[in-house]
Design a protein around this motif. Sequence first.
Motif, PDB file in Angstrom:
ATOM      1  N   ALA A  56      12.344   9.561  -2.625  1.00 46.23           N
ATOM      2  CA  ALA A  56      13.128   9.395  -3.853  1.00 46.23           C
ATOM      3  C   ALA A  56      13.720   7.994  -3.946  1.00 46.23           C
ATOM      4  O   ALA A  56      13.699   7.368  -5.017  1.00 46.23           O
ATOM      5  N   VAL A  57      14.240   7.474  -2.847  1.00 46.36           N
ATOM      6  CA  VAL A  57      14.791   6.113  -2.848  1.00 46.36           C
ATOM      7  C   VAL A  57      13.687   5.092  -3.104  1.00 46.36           C
ATOM      8  O   VAL A  57      13.860   4.146  -3.886  1.00 46.36           O
ATOM      9  N   PHE A  58      12.544   5.269  -2.480  1.00 50.43           N
ATOM     10  CA  PHE A  58      11.413   4.354  -2.683  1.00 50.43           C
ATOM     11  C   PHE A  58      10.943   4.380  -4.140  1.00 50.43           C
ATOM     12  O   PHE A  58      10.687   3.333  -4.737  1.00 50.43           O
ATOM     13  N   ALA A  59      10.861   5.566  -4.737  1.00 51.21           N
ATOM     14  CA  ALA A  59      10.432   5.672  -6.139  1.00 51.21           C
ATOM     15  C   ALA A  59      11.450   5.019  -7.075  1.00 51.21           C
ATOM     16  O   ALA A  59      11.067   4.349  -8.040  1.00 51.21           O
ATOM     17  N   ALA A  60      12.735   5.185  -6.807  1.00 51.24           N
ATOM     18  CA  ALA A  60      13.764   4.575  -7.652  1.00 51.24           C
ATOM     19  C   ALA A  60      13.710   3.055  -7.561  1.00 51.24           C
ATOM     20  O   ALA A  60      13.804   2.358  -8.581  1.00 51.24           O
ATOM     21  N   ILE A  61      13.538   2.516  -6.370  1.00 50.98           N
ATOM     22  CA  ILE A  61      13.450   1.060  -6.201  1.00 50.98           C
ATOM     23  C   ILE A  61      12.195   0.528  -6.876  1.00 50.98           C
ATOM     24  O   ILE A  61      12.226  -0.505  -7.550  1.00 50.98           O
ATOM     25  N   THR A  62      11.086   1.234  -6.729  1.00 49.99           N
ATOM     26  CA  THR A  62       9.839   0.815  -7.372  1.00 49.99           C
ATOM     27  C   THR A  62       9.977   0.812  -8.891  1.00 49.99           C
ATOM     28  O   THR A  62       9.522  -0.118  -9.563  1.00 49.99           O
ATOM     29  N   GLN A  63      10.619   1.823  -9.464  1.00 50.10           N
ATOM     30  CA  GLN A  63      10.803   1.882 -10.914  1.00 50.10           C
ATOM     31  C   GLN A  63      11.741   0.782 -11.400  1.00 50.10           C
ATOM     32  O   GLN A  63      11.521   0.205 -12.460  1.00 50.10           O
ATOM     33  N   LEU A  64      12.772   0.469 -10.626  1.00 48.55           N
ATOM     34  CA  LEU A  64      13.670  -0.627 -10.994  1.00 48.55           C
ATOM     35  C   LEU A  64      12.919  -1.955 -11.016  1.00 48.55           C
ATOM     36  O   LEU A  64      13.073  -2.750 -11.949  1.00 48.55           O
ATOM     37  N   ILE A  65      12.095  -2.186 -10.022  1.00 48.79           N
ATOM     38  CA  ILE A  65      11.295  -3.414  -9.985  1.00 48.79           C
ATOM     39  C   ILE A  65      10.325  -3.447 -11.160  1.00 48.79           C
ATOM     40  O   ILE A  65      10.129  -4.492 -11.791  1.00 48.79           O
ATOM     41  N   PHE A  66       9.732  -2.312 -11.492  1.00 50.38           N
ATOM     42  CA  PHE A  66       8.799  -2.251 -12.622  1.00 50.38           C
ATOM     43  C   PHE A  66       9.520  -2.530 -13.946  1.00 50.38           C
ATOM     44  O   PHE A  66       9.003  -3.244 -14.800  1.00 50.38           O
ATOM     45  N   ALA A  67      10.733  -1.991 -14.106  1.00 45.62           N
ATOM     46  CA  ALA A  67      11.500  -2.235 -15.335  1.00 45.62           C
ATOM     47  C   ALA A  67      11.848  -3.715 -15.458  1.00 45.62           C
ATOM     48  O   ALA A  67      11.775  -4.288 -16.554  1.00 45.62           O
ATOM     49  N   MET A  68      12.195  -4.359 -14.347  1.00 46.46           N
ATOM     50  CA  MET A  68      12.483  -5.797 -14.384  1.00 46.46           C
ATOM     51  C   MET A  68      11.226  -6.596 -14.714  1.00 46.46           C
ATOM     52  O   MET A  68      11.288  -7.607 -15.419  1.00 46.46           O
ATOM     53  N   HIS A  69      10.092  -6.148 -14.220  1.00 48.47           N
ATOM     54  CA  HIS A  69       8.817  -6.805 -14.510  1.00 48.47           C
ATOM     55  C   HIS A  69       8.478  -6.700 -16.004  1.00 48.47           C
ATOM     56  O   HIS A  69       8.087  -7.693 -16.633  1.00 48.47           O
ATOM     57  N   VAL A  70       8.648  -5.523 -16.567  1.00 47.84           N
ATOM     58  CA  VAL A  70       8.372  -5.324 -17.996  1.00 47.84           C
ATOM     59  C   VAL A  70       9.314  -6.177 -18.837  1.00 47.84           C
ATOM     60  O   VAL A  70       8.898  -6.802 -19.813  1.00 47.84           O
ATOM     61  N   ARG A  71      10.587  -6.252 -18.456  1.00 49.69           N
ATOM     62  CA  ARG A  71      11.543  -7.087 -19.181  1.00 49.69           C
ATOM     63  C   ARG A  71      11.122  -8.549 -19.140  1.00 49.69           C
ATOM     64  O   ARG A  71      11.206  -9.257 -20.147  1.00 49.69           O
ATOM     65  N   ALA A  72      10.660  -9.016 -18.001  1.00 45.26           N
ATOM     66  CA  ALA A  72      10.217 -10.407 -17.884  1.00 45.26           C
ATOM     67  C   ALA A  72       8.998 -10.675 -18.763  1.00 45.26           C
ATOM     68  O   ALA A  72       8.894 -11.739 -19.386  1.00 45.26           O
ATOM     69  N   ILE A  73       8.071  -9.723 -18.821  1.00 45.57           N
ATOM     70  CA  ILE A  73       6.875  -9.902 -19.647  1.00 45.57           C
ATOM     71  C   ILE A  73       7.248  -9.933 -21.127  1.00 45.57           C
ATOM     72  O   ILE A  73       6.769 -10.794 -21.882  1.00 45.57           O
ATOM     73  N   VAL A  74       8.105  -9.005 -21.567  1.00 44.50           N
ATOM     74  CA  VAL A  74       8.508  -8.985 -22.977  1.00 44.50           C
ATOM     75  C   VAL A  74       9.255 -10.267 -23.328  1.00 44.50           C
ATOM     76  O   VAL A  74       9.028 -10.868 -24.381  1.00 44.50           O
ATOM     77  N   SER A  75      10.119 -10.722 -22.450  1.00 46.51           N
ATOM     78  CA  SER A  75      10.859 -11.963 -22.690  1.00 46.51           C
ATOM     79  C   SER A  75       9.919 -13.158 -22.777  1.00 46.51           C
ATOM     80  O   SER A  75      10.082 -14.026 -23.649  1.00 46.51           O
ATOM     81  N   ASP A  76       8.935 -13.230 -21.902  1.00 49.63           N
ATOM     82  CA  ASP A  76       7.982 -14.337 -21.934  1.00 49.63           C
ATOM     83  C   ASP A  76       7.145 -14.317 -23.206  1.00 49.63           C
ATOM     84  O   ASP A  76       6.933 -15.365 -23.833  1.00 49.63           O
ATOM     85  N   CYS A  77       6.680 -13.146 -23.610  1.00 48.26           N
ATOM     86  CA  CYS A  77       5.904 -13.038 -24.858  1.00 48.26           C
ATOM     87  C   CYS A  77       6.760 -13.422 -26.061  1.00 48.26           C
ATOM     88  O   CYS A  77       6.271 -14.071 -26.993  1.00 48.26           O
ATOM     89  N   LEU A  78       8.026 -13.063 -26.037  1.00 46.81           N
ATOM     90  CA  LEU A  78       8.933 -13.409 -27.130  1.00 46.81           C
ATOM     91  C   LEU A  78       9.148 -14.921 -27.208  1.00 46.81           C
ATOM     92  O   LEU A  78       9.124 -15.510 -28.291  1.00 46.81           O
ATOM     93  N   ARG A  79       9.315 -15.574 -26.059  1.00 44.54           N
ATOM     94  CA  ARG A  79       9.473 -17.035 -26.048  1.00 44.54           C
ATOM     95  C   ARG A  79       8.220 -17.729 -26.564  1.00 44.54           C
ATOM     96  O   ARG A  79       8.294 -18.696 -27.325  1.00 44.54           O
ATOM     97  N   GLU A  80       7.063 -17.245 -26.154  1.00 53.07           N
ATOM     98  CA  GLU A  80       5.810 -17.843 -26.637  1.00 53.07           C
ATOM     99  C   GLU A  80       5.631 -17.655 -28.134  1.00 53.07           C
ATOM    100  O   GLU A  80       5.149 -18.543 -28.828  1.00 53.07           O
ATOM    101  N   GLY A  81       6.033 -16.495 -28.652  1.00 56.04           N
ATOM    102  CA  GLY A  81       5.957 -16.265 -30.092  1.00 56.04           C
ATOM    103  C   GLY A  81       6.901 -17.173 -30.861  1.00 56.04           C
ATOM    104  O   GLY A  81       6.562 -17.680 -31.934  1.00 56.04           O
ATOM    105  N   ALA A  82       8.094 -17.414 -30.320  1.00 59.00           N
ATOM    106  CA  ALA A  82       9.045 -18.326 -30.967  1.00 59.00           C
ATOM    107  C   ALA A  82       8.497 -19.750 -30.961  1.00 59.00           C
ATOM    108  O   ALA A  82       8.607 -20.474 -31.954  1.00 59.00           O
TER     109      ALA A  82
END
Length: 140
Positions: free
Chosen positions: A32-58
């Motif tokens: 359970a701890v491993f899955a929670a840490i993995t999901q947190l890292i994945f959420a941060m990764h998705v946020r970084a991708i959306v932010s990068d795509c948004l900057r490129e669009g701007a």
Amino acid sequence: MNVPTLPQARATRGERGGITVEFTLTLLLAIAVFAAITQLIFAMHVRAIVSDCLREGARHAALANGDLASGRDYTHQLLHASLNSAYSATVQVSLTREWRSGLEVVHANAEAPLPLVGLVGPERVMQLDAYAVSETQFLD
């Protein structure tokens, strides 16, 4: 010939099989701890991708021959290429032109779901902003 043996510790009847239960409970907690840490890292990764795509669009919209609609479309193309198409369809992007500190800038805003389990999560929780200086003001 009798060979002497070491005394063996014997489990009492009430403690028999206790190590199996302890191991199972500890393993479930570790998973359970491993899955929670993995999901947190994945959420941060998705946020970084959306932010990068948004900057490129701007940046795309801020080009001398760019407009806001092309920047928004470019952002959606990048999101579709970078993330799952079902997730990228839920991201809402808006671009506006505004003046900041005497410069014309393109302000890009995105509202995206927060991925809690895989890419599924509550809608419009992550709000991201990006800015790009417009090139049209330097052409005169």
